[in-house]
Design a protein around this motif. Structure first.
Motif, PDB file in Angstrom:
ATOM      1  N   ALA A   1      43.699  44.075  32.503  1.00 36.77           N
ATOM      2  CA  ALA A   1      42.842  44.879  31.621  1.00 36.77           C
ATOM      3  C   ALA A   1      42.689  46.299  32.153  1.00 36.77           C
ATOM      4  O   ALA A   1      42.758  47.272  31.389  1.00 36.77           O
ATOM      5  CB  ALA A   1      41.478  44.207  31.485  1.00 36.77           C
ATOM      6  N   THR A   2      42.482  46.431  33.466  1.00 34.84           N
ATOM      7  CA  THR A   2      42.341  47.771  34.029  1.00 34.84           C
ATOM      8  C   THR A   2      43.678  48.512  34.042  1.00 34.84           C
ATOM      9  O   THR A   2      43.707  49.740  33.972  1.00 34.84           O
ATOM     10  CB  THR A   2      41.781  47.700  35.460  1.00 34.84           C
ATOM     11  N   ALA A   3      44.787  47.767  34.120  1.00 33.27           N
ATOM     12  CA  ALA A   3      46.107  48.404  34.134  1.00 33.27           C
ATOM     13  C   ALA A   3      46.445  49.047  32.802  1.00 33.27           C
ATOM     14  O   ALA A   3      47.302  49.945  32.741  1.00 33.27           O
ATOM     15  CB  ALA A   3      47.179  47.381  34.500  1.00 33.27           C
TER      16      ALA A   3
ATOM     17  N   TYR B   1      43.656  59.039  39.052  1.00 35.84           N
ATOM     18  CA  TYR B   1      43.385  57.704  38.496  1.00 35.84           C
ATOM     19  C   TYR B   1      43.084  56.702  39.613  1.00 35.84           C
ATOM     20  O   TYR B   1      42.112  55.947  39.549  1.00 35.84           O
ATOM     21  CB  TYR B   1      44.596  57.248  37.677  1.00 35.84           C
ATOM     22  N   GLY B   2      43.934  56.689  40.633  1.00 34.25           N
ATOM     23  CA  GLY B   2      43.756  55.721  41.710  1.00 34.25           C
ATOM     24  C   GLY B   2      42.478  55.940  42.493  1.00 34.25           C
ATOM     25  O   GLY B   2      41.793  54.975  42.860  1.00 34.25           O
ATOM     26  N   LEU B   3      42.125  57.199  42.741  1.00 30.89           N
ATOM     27  CA  LEU B   3      40.904  57.489  43.489  1.00 30.89           C
ATOM     28  C   LEU B   3      39.664  57.075  42.719  1.00 30.89           C
ATOM     29  O   LEU B   3      38.777  56.393  43.252  1.00 30.89           O
ATOM     30  CB  LEU B   3      40.846  58.982  43.828  1.00 30.89           C
ATOM     31  N   SER B   4      39.580  57.490  41.457  1.00 31.14           N
ATOM     32  CA  SER B   4      38.393  57.151  40.662  1.00 31.14           C
ATOM     33  C   SER B   4      38.320  55.657  40.400  1.00 31.14           C
ATOM     34  O   SER B   4      37.243  55.057  40.460  1.00 31.14           O
ATOM     35  CB  SER B   4      38.398  57.926  39.343  1.00 31.14           C
ATOM     36  N   GLY B   5      39.466  55.029  40.123  1.00 25.65           N
ATOM     37  CA  GLY B   5      39.480  53.604  39.830  1.00 25.65           C
ATOM     38  C   GLY B   5      39.105  52.756  41.037  1.00 25.65           C
ATOM     39  O   GLY B   5      38.317  51.816  40.923  1.00 25.65           O
ATOM     40  N   THR B   6      39.644  53.091  42.204  1.00 25.64           N
ATOM     41  CA  THR B   6      39.327  52.318  43.408  1.00 25.64           C
ATOM     42  C   THR B   6      37.851  52.456  43.762  1.00 25.64           C
ATOM     43  O   THR B   6      37.172  51.461  44.064  1.00 25.64           O
ATOM     44  CB  THR B   6      40.191  52.791  44.589  1.00 25.64           C
ATOM     45  N   ALA B   7      37.328  53.683  43.730  1.00 24.42           N
ATOM     46  CA  ALA B   7      35.921  53.910  44.074  1.00 24.42           C
ATOM     47  C   ALA B   7      34.993  53.217  43.088  1.00 24.42           C
ATOM     48  O   ALA B   7      34.038  52.534  43.483  1.00 24.42           O
ATOM     49  CB  ALA B   7      35.633  55.408  44.108  1.00 24.42           C
ATOM     50  N   MET B   8      35.269  53.387  41.801  1.00 24.69           N
ATOM     51  CA  MET B   8      34.393  52.805  40.798  1.00 24.69           C
ATOM     52  C   MET B   8      34.450  51.274  40.832  1.00 24.69           C
ATOM     53  O   MET B   8      33.420  50.590  40.739  1.00 24.69           O
ATOM     54  CB  MET B   8      34.797  53.309  39.407  1.00 24.69           C
ATOM     55  N   ASN B   9      35.623  50.699  40.984  1.00 22.66           N
ATOM     56  CA  ASN B   9      35.741  49.247  41.010  1.00 22.66           C
ATOM     57  C   ASN B   9      35.099  48.642  42.253  1.00 22.66           C
ATOM     58  O   ASN B   9      34.559  47.528  42.194  1.00 22.66           O
ATOM     59  CB  ASN B   9      37.212  48.836  40.906  1.00 22.66           C
ATOM     60  N   LEU B  10      35.146  49.363  43.374  1.00 26.43           N
ATOM     61  CA  LEU B  10      34.435  48.888  44.563  1.00 26.43           C
ATOM     62  C   LEU B  10      32.924  48.891  44.328  1.00 26.43           C
ATOM     63  O   LEU B  10      32.226  47.926  44.661  1.00 26.43           O
ATOM     64  CB  LEU B  10      34.777  49.777  45.761  1.00 26.43           C
ATOM     65  N   ALA B  11      32.416  49.976  43.737  1.00 29.79           N
ATOM     66  CA  ALA B  11      30.990  50.043  43.429  1.00 29.79           C
ATOM     67  C   ALA B  11      30.608  48.980  42.404  1.00 29.79           C
ATOM     68  O   ALA B  11      29.533  48.370  42.486  1.00 29.79           O
ATOM     69  CB  ALA B  11      30.632  51.432  42.909  1.00 29.79           C
TER      70      ALA B  11
ATOM     71  N   LEU C   1      37.949  41.965  41.999  1.00 31.90           N
ATOM     72  CA  LEU C   1      38.962  42.341  42.983  1.00 31.90           C
ATOM     73  C   LEU C   1      40.274  42.713  42.309  1.00 31.90           C
ATOM     74  O   LEU C   1      41.045  43.519  42.831  1.00 31.90           O
ATOM     75  CB  LEU C   1      39.190  41.188  43.967  1.00 31.90           C
ATOM     76  N   GLY C   2      40.537  42.119  41.139  1.00 31.32           N
ATOM     77  CA  GLY C   2      41.767  42.436  40.420  1.00 31.32           C
ATOM     78  C   GLY C   2      41.840  43.906  40.054  1.00 31.32           C
ATOM     79  O   GLY C   2      42.886  44.554  40.188  1.00 31.32           O
ATOM     80  N   GLY C   3      40.723  44.479  39.595  1.00 32.12           N
ATOM     81  CA  GLY C   3      40.688  45.894  39.261  1.00 32.12           C
ATOM     82  C   GLY C   3      40.840  46.782  40.479  1.00 32.12           C
ATOM     83  O   GLY C   3      41.486  47.840  40.419  1.00 32.12           O
ATOM     84  N   ILE C   4      40.253  46.355  41.605  1.00 31.11           N
ATOM     85  CA  ILE C   4      40.379  47.135  42.840  1.00 31.11           C
ATOM     86  C   ILE C   4      41.833  47.168  43.303  1.00 31.11           C
ATOM     87  O   ILE C   4      42.366  48.226  43.666  1.00 31.11           O
ATOM     88  CB  ILE C   4      39.478  46.538  43.938  1.00 31.11           C
ATOM     89  N   VAL C   5      42.489  46.011  43.270  1.00 37.23           N
ATOM     90  CA  VAL C   5      43.890  45.935  43.699  1.00 37.23           C
ATOM     91  C   VAL C   5      44.770  46.796  42.796  1.00 37.23           C
ATOM     92  O   VAL C   5      45.647  47.534  43.276  1.00 37.23           O
ATOM     93  CB  VAL C   5      44.372  44.475  43.693  1.00 37.23           C
ATOM     94  N   GLN C   6      44.528  46.735  41.490  1.00 39.37           N
ATOM     95  CA  GLN C   6      45.338  47.515  40.554  1.00 39.37           C
ATOM     96  C   GLN C   6      45.209  49.014  40.814  1.00 39.37           C
ATOM     97  O   GLN C   6      46.211  49.743  40.900  1.00 39.37           O
ATOM     98  CB  GLN C   6      44.922  47.188  39.116  1.00 39.37           C
ATOM     99  N   ALA C   7      43.973  49.502  40.957  1.00 39.48           N
ATOM    100  CA  ALA C   7      43.760  50.930  41.201  1.00 39.48           C
ATOM    101  C   ALA C   7      44.317  51.336  42.563  1.00 39.48           C
ATOM    102  O   ALA C   7      44.889  52.424  42.710  1.00 39.48           O
ATOM    103  CB  ALA C   7      42.271  51.252  41.122  1.00 39.48           C
ATOM    104  N   ALA C   8      44.179  50.463  43.569  1.00 39.35           N
ATOM    105  CA  ALA C   8      44.696  50.772  44.904  1.00 39.35           C
ATOM    106  C   ALA C   8      46.224  50.851  44.904  1.00 39.35           C
ATOM    107  O   ALA C   8      46.813  51.690  45.610  1.00 39.35           O
ATOM    108  CB  ALA C   8      44.222  49.726  45.908  1.00 39.35           C
ATOM    109  N   LEU C   9      46.884  50.005  44.114  1.00 39.12           N
ATOM    110  CA  LEU C   9      48.342  50.071  44.017  1.00 39.12           C
ATOM    111  C   LEU C   9      48.799  51.389  43.393  1.00 39.12           C
ATOM    112  O   LEU C   9      49.765  52.008  43.854  1.00 39.12           O
ATOM    113  CB  LEU C   9      48.865  48.886  43.199  1.00 39.12           C
ATOM    114  N   VAL C  10      48.094  51.814  42.341  1.00 34.77           N
ATOM    115  CA  VAL C  10      48.424  53.107  41.721  1.00 34.77           C
ATOM    116  C   VAL C  10      48.187  54.237  42.709  1.00 34.77           C
ATOM    117  O   VAL C  10      48.996  55.167  42.821  1.00 34.77           O
ATOM    118  CB  VAL C  10      47.587  53.319  40.446  1.00 34.77           C
ATOM    119  N   LEU C  11      47.084  54.154  43.460  1.00 35.18           N
ATOM    120  CA  LEU C  11      46.794  55.179  44.463  1.00 35.18           C
ATOM    121  C   LEU C  11      47.885  55.222  45.529  1.00 35.18           C
ATOM    122  O   LEU C  11      48.341  56.307  45.916  1.00 35.18           O
ATOM    123  CB  LEU C  11      45.433  54.895  45.103  1.00 35.18           C
TER     124      LEU C  11
END
Length: 254
Positions: A23-25, A53-63, A106-116
């Motif tokens: 979904a996040t991808a 994208y990766g920075l905002s997605g990883t930070a937001m998904n962690l929060a 965690l799925g969203g965090i992994v997805q954003a981290a991969l893009v980052l």
């Protein structure tokens, strides 16, 4: 407790985590489709936009993983179930943050981290020790900033009681906005997320320094290093708002 409950049904957890990943991808797929027709967006290449994208997605998904359950506070106030949390010898804030802890995020965090990670490999940056260090600082700073917004939004619900969507407009909506370069937005909007609700310090301001790009508002270069100070200030303000809101609570129907 919620983690143990989630892992008791591991197939279900795996499917929901993969679903969250997919979904996040979709947001990044939209960017890929866009760049299949254009070479730059607001002067930014695909790796540069992927970095944002990766920075905002990883930070937001962690929060969101740590504090996403705070948006249920309004319903707890309305039905009176918040009162039960006040009776327990555990901080109410910790109980609300852990309520229905959704490990699937965690799925969203992994997805954003991969893009980052992909963006860091492909972006045109003259890497130095300072620029390498800036990347984890941006992720941690962004997580703290979004966490402060979650907290302030939860505090606002003590008075509004049905303001979860207002909170979401600054958290999920802020993440969606920060995925795109600041050059595609009006300068008044950019000023708003720099000086009023400083979401720009999640990625825009430090990433422009990282990429060696000029700041659209003409701010001095050293502003890029103010992210941790801004995050600390926001967390302090959000904590004071939370304390004030909790002490003003007089139970449901008051």
């Amino acid at each position: 407790m919620w983690i143990r409950a989630t892992l008791a049904y591991r197939a279900s957890f795996a499917m929901t985590a993969v679903g969250n990943f997919a979904a996040t991808a979709l947001d990044f797929v939209a960017l890929l489709l866009m760049f299949s027709r254009i070479d730059v967006l607001g002067g930014f290449t695909l790796p540069e936009v992927a970095l944002l994208y990766g920075l905002s997605g990883t930070a937001m998904n962690l929060a969101d993983l740590l504090m996403g359950s705070m948006d249920r506070l309004g319903s707890r106030i309305r039905d009176g179930s918040l009162d039960t949390l006040l009776l327990r010898p555990v901080p109410v804030f910790a109980q609300l943050a852990a309520d229905r802890f959704a490990l699937r995020r965690l799925g969203g965090i992994v997805q954003a981290a991969l893009v980052l990670g992909w963006a860091l490999v492909h972006v045109d940056v003259a890497w130095s020790a300072g620029r390498v260090l800036m990347v984890p600082v941006m992720v941690l700073t962004g997580t703290a900033i979004f966490g402060a917004v979650f907290t302030a939004g939860a505090a606002f619900q003590f008075w509004a009681q049905d303001a979860a969507e207002v909170q979401n407009s600054f958290t999920y909506g802020g993440k969606a906005m920060l995925q795109y370069p600041p050059t595609v937005f009006a300068q008044d909007l950019v000023r708003g997320v720099v000086f009023i609700v400083p979401l720009a310090f999640v990625n825009w301001v430090p990433a422009l320094w990282l990429l060696g790009r000029p700041e659209p508002l003409g701010l001095p270069w050293w502003v890029a290093f103010l992210g941790p100070a801004v995050a600390a200030l926001l967390c302090t303000v959000a904590g004071l708002l939370w304390r004030r809101a909790l002490t003003a609570y007089r139970s449901t129907g008051s």
